[in-house]
Design a protein around this motif. Structure first.
Motif, PDB file in Angstrom:
ATOM      1  N   ILE A  11       0.863  -1.187   0.000  1.00 11.03           N
ATOM      2  CA  ILE A  11       0.000   0.000   0.000  1.00 11.03           C
ATOM      3  C   ILE A  11       0.892   1.227   0.000  1.00 11.03           C
ATOM      4  O   ILE A  11       1.702   1.423   0.910  1.00 11.03           O
ATOM      5  CB  ILE A  11      -0.924  -0.006   1.225  1.00 11.03           C
ATOM      6  CG1 ILE A  11      -1.768  -1.288   1.238  1.00 11.03           C
ATOM      7  CG2 ILE A  11      -1.826   1.228   1.217  1.00 11.03           C
ATOM      8  CD1 ILE A  11      -2.486  -1.539   2.546  1.00 11.03           C
ATOM      9  N   VAL A  12       0.766   2.033  -1.038  1.00  7.85           N
ATOM     10  CA  VAL A  12       1.645   3.183  -1.258  1.00  7.85           C
ATOM     11  C   VAL A  12       0.869   4.466  -0.969  1.00  7.85           C
ATOM     12  O   VAL A  12      -0.168   4.726  -1.591  1.00  7.85           O
ATOM     13  CB  VAL A  12       2.181   3.182  -2.701  1.00  7.85           C
ATOM     14  CG1 VAL A  12       2.977   4.450  -2.986  1.00  7.85           C
ATOM     15  CG2 VAL A  12       3.038   1.939  -2.951  1.00  7.85           C
ATOM     16  N   ILE A  13       1.391   5.270  -0.034  1.00 12.79           N
ATOM     17  CA  ILE A  13       0.741   6.528   0.359  1.00 12.79           C
ATOM     18  C   ILE A  13       1.706   7.681   0.113  1.00 12.79           C
ATOM     19  O   ILE A  13       2.565   7.961   0.951  1.00 12.79           O
ATOM     20  CB  ILE A  13       0.315   6.515   1.836  1.00 12.79           C
ATOM     21  CG1 ILE A  13      -0.433   5.227   2.207  1.00 12.79           C
ATOM     22  CG2 ILE A  13      -0.544   7.746   2.149  1.00 12.79           C
ATOM     23  CD1 ILE A  13      -0.764   5.122   3.687  1.00 12.79           C
ATOM     24  N   PRO A  14       1.597   8.378  -1.009  1.00 11.78           N
ATOM     25  CA  PRO A  14       2.391   9.597  -1.187  1.00 11.78           C
ATOM     26  C   PRO A  14       1.855  10.697  -0.281  1.00 11.78           C
ATOM     27  O   PRO A  14       0.644  10.836  -0.092  1.00 11.78           O
ATOM     28  CB  PRO A  14       2.173   9.959  -2.666  1.00 11.78           C
ATOM     29  CG  PRO A  14       1.599   8.719  -3.305  1.00 11.78           C
ATOM     30  CD  PRO A  14       0.813   8.060  -2.209  1.00 11.78           C
ATOM     31  N   THR A  15       2.754  11.502   0.265  1.00  9.02           N
ATOM     32  CA  THR A  15       2.325  12.588   1.137  1.00  9.02           C
ATOM     33  C   THR A  15       3.323  13.728   1.062  1.00  9.02           C
ATOM     34  O   THR A  15       4.482  13.531   0.672  1.00  9.02           O
ATOM     35  CB  THR A  15       2.169  12.103   2.591  1.00  9.02           C
ATOM     36  OG1 THR A  15       1.507  13.096   3.374  1.00  9.02           O
ATOM     37  CG2 THR A  15       3.510  11.766   3.214  1.00  9.02           C
ATOM     38  N   ARG A  16       2.840  14.915   1.424  1.00  6.50           N
ATOM     39  CA  ARG A  16       3.754  16.061   1.529  1.00  6.50           C
ATOM     40  C   ARG A  16       3.155  17.084   2.487  1.00  6.50           C
ATOM     41  O   ARG A  16       2.176  17.751   2.174  1.00  6.50           O
ATOM     42  CB  ARG A  16       4.002  16.716   0.172  1.00  6.50           C
ATOM     43  CG  ARG A  16       5.053  17.848   0.257  1.00  6.50           C
ATOM     44  CD  ARG A  16       5.020  18.788  -0.932  1.00  6.50           C
ATOM     45  NE  ARG A  16       5.449  18.147  -2.150  1.00  6.50           N
ATOM     46  CZ  ARG A  16       5.513  18.776  -3.333  1.00  6.50           C
ATOM     47  NH1 ARG A  16       5.151  20.055  -3.428  1.00  6.50           N
ATOM     48  NH2 ARG A  16       5.905  18.135  -4.418  1.00  6.50           N
ATOM     49  N   SER A  17       3.726  17.150   3.672  1.00  8.37           N
ATOM     50  CA  SER A  17       3.385  18.200   4.651  1.00  8.37           C
ATOM     51  C   SER A  17       1.897  18.226   4.999  1.00  8.37           C
ATOM     52  O   SER A  17       1.290  19.301   5.111  1.00  8.37           O
ATOM     53  CB  SER A  17       3.827  19.576   4.110  1.00  8.37           C
ATOM     54  OG  SER A  17       5.207  19.572   3.815  1.00  8.37           O
ATOM     55  N   ARG A  18       1.298  17.044   5.188  1.00 10.20           N
ATOM     56  CA  ARG A  18      -0.133  16.993   5.552  1.00 10.20           C
ATOM     57  C   ARG A  18      -0.318  15.970   6.676  1.00 10.20           C
ATOM     58  O   ARG A  18      -1.097  15.030   6.563  1.00 10.20           O
ATOM     59  CB  ARG A  18      -0.982  16.645   4.332  1.00 10.20           C
ATOM     60  CG  ARG A  18      -0.798  17.630   3.188  1.00 10.20           C
ATOM     61  CD  ARG A  18      -2.021  17.812   2.339  1.00 10.20           C
ATOM     62  NE  ARG A  18      -2.532  16.593   1.746  1.00 10.20           N
ATOM     63  CZ  ARG A  18      -3.635  16.551   0.999  1.00 10.20           C
ATOM     64  NH1 ARG A  18      -4.334  17.650   0.776  1.00 10.20           N
ATOM     65  NH2 ARG A  18      -4.048  15.410   0.466  1.00 10.20           N
ATOM     66  N   ALA A  19       0.393  16.198   7.766  1.00  7.33           N
ATOM     67  CA  ALA A  19       0.403  15.239   8.864  1.00  7.33           C
ATOM     68  C   ALA A  19      -0.981  14.917   9.417  1.00  7.33           C
ATOM     69  O   ALA A  19      -1.281  13.744   9.699  1.00  7.33           O
ATOM     70  CB  ALA A  19       1.320  15.731   9.982  1.00  7.33           C
ATOM     71  N   PRO A  20      -1.892  15.896   9.603  1.00  7.79           N
ATOM     72  CA  PRO A  20      -3.212  15.533  10.145  1.00  7.79           C
ATOM     73  C   PRO A  20      -3.992  14.596   9.224  1.00  7.79           C
ATOM     74  O   PRO A  20      -4.672  13.679   9.698  1.00  7.79           O
ATOM     75  CB  PRO A  20      -3.909  16.884  10.295  1.00  7.79           C
ATOM     76  CG  PRO A  20      -2.803  17.875  10.430  1.00  7.79           C
ATOM     77  CD  PRO A  20      -1.718  17.360   9.537  1.00  7.79           C
ATOM     78  N   TYR A  21      -3.927  14.824   7.909  1.00  6.07           N
ATOM     79  CA  TYR A  21      -4.581  13.911   6.984  1.00  6.07           C
ATOM     80  C   TYR A  21      -3.928  12.528   7.045  1.00  6.07           C
ATOM     81  O   TYR A  21      -4.604  11.498   7.107  1.00  6.07           O
ATOM     82  CB  TYR A  21      -4.477  14.443   5.555  1.00  6.07           C
ATOM     83  CG  TYR A  21      -5.466  15.515   5.185  1.00  6.07           C
ATOM     84  CD1 TYR A  21      -6.834  15.320   5.309  1.00  6.07           C
ATOM     85  CD2 TYR A  21      -5.028  16.729   4.675  1.00  6.07           C
ATOM     86  CE1 TYR A  21      -7.747  16.303   4.948  1.00  6.07           C
ATOM     87  CE2 TYR A  21      -5.932  17.728   4.315  1.00  6.07           C
ATOM     88  CZ  TYR A  21      -7.286  17.512   4.452  1.00  6.07           C
ATOM     89  OH  TYR A  21      -8.182  18.492   4.096  1.00  6.07           O
TER      90      TYR A  21
END
Length: 223
Positions: A11-21
């Motif tokens: 399961i791949v979760i890209p993220t950038r500076s959205r810790a609460p989400y």
């Protein structure tokens, strides 16, 4: 870190500076992944961040940061390269997976070995007081990706990256996501490439594999 070759799914979760989400996404995904023996990868496109690392460690996910921001499709490709599951599940960092989401995808893949791409319902959820804003005469859709094809499994035209599973063998045949596409259309372009190469390729909508696509009111205002 060396990818695991024994896991049924990655399961791949890209993220950038959205810790609460990201926290909500991981809290809904991690228990399902543990139950299925799947791995979870957080691809941090902001570079190494204390928040991203702490959240990945808290939920038992692998933390795979970029050295610098490189974009969503580079993050997706990084997730493919650094994972080992034959099934690669892509989600956005602002989703909350419904109970049974992952098992529904895995069951569909087992029951339909001739299908390479799977989609699930993507339901909009605006958090905070009130409903979806209806500016501009109220004709626009909610400012978020959605997909609802009903309560039965059926073939779909496209899967969307907020809730999409692709067999690794298909990713290897077709190639990576186009990193030049950063304003939408990237998942569609990859599936068009698949169909151009293999005209009989199918996308299956799995009705029980739903996620809520979340927005806070501050993020949902018209731009």
């Amino acid at each position: 870190m060396t990818p695991s070759k024994s896991t049924p799914a990655s399961i791949v979760i890209p993220t950038r500076s959205r810790a609460p989400y990201l926290e909500v996404a991981l809290s809904s995904i991690a228990p399902q992944a543990r139950a299925a023996g799947a791995e979870v990868l957080v691809i941090d496109d902001a570079g190494t961040t204390p928040e991203g690392l702490a959240q990945a460690e808290r939920f038992g996910a692998r933390y795979e940061p970029h050295a610098r921001p490189r974009g969503l499709n580079v993050a997706r490709n990084t997730g493919v390269q650094r994972s080992g599951g034959e099934l690669v599940v892509f989600v956005d960092d602002d989703i909350e997976a419904c109970p049974g989401w992952l098992q529904a995808l895995l069951t569909a893949a087992s029951e339909h070995p001739d299908v390479d791409v799977f989609a699930g319902p993507i339901r909009p959820r605006l958090e905070g007081r009130g409903g979806w804003s209806s500016h501009s005469c109220g004709r626009e859709a909610p400012p978020i990706t959605t997909l609802d094809l009903g309560g039965s499994d059926i073939e779909a035209r496209y899967a969307w990256g907020a809730n999409m599973m692709i067999r690794r063998s298909a990713l290897e045949r077709v190639g990576p996501f186009d990193v030049t596409l950063e304003r939408g259309g990237d998942e569609q372009e990859w599936q068009d490439r698949l169909r151009a190469r293999e005209p009989g390729a199918r996308v299956l909508y799995v009705a029980r594999a739903g996620v809520d696509h979340r927005r806070t009111r501050a993020d949902a205002r018209p731009g």
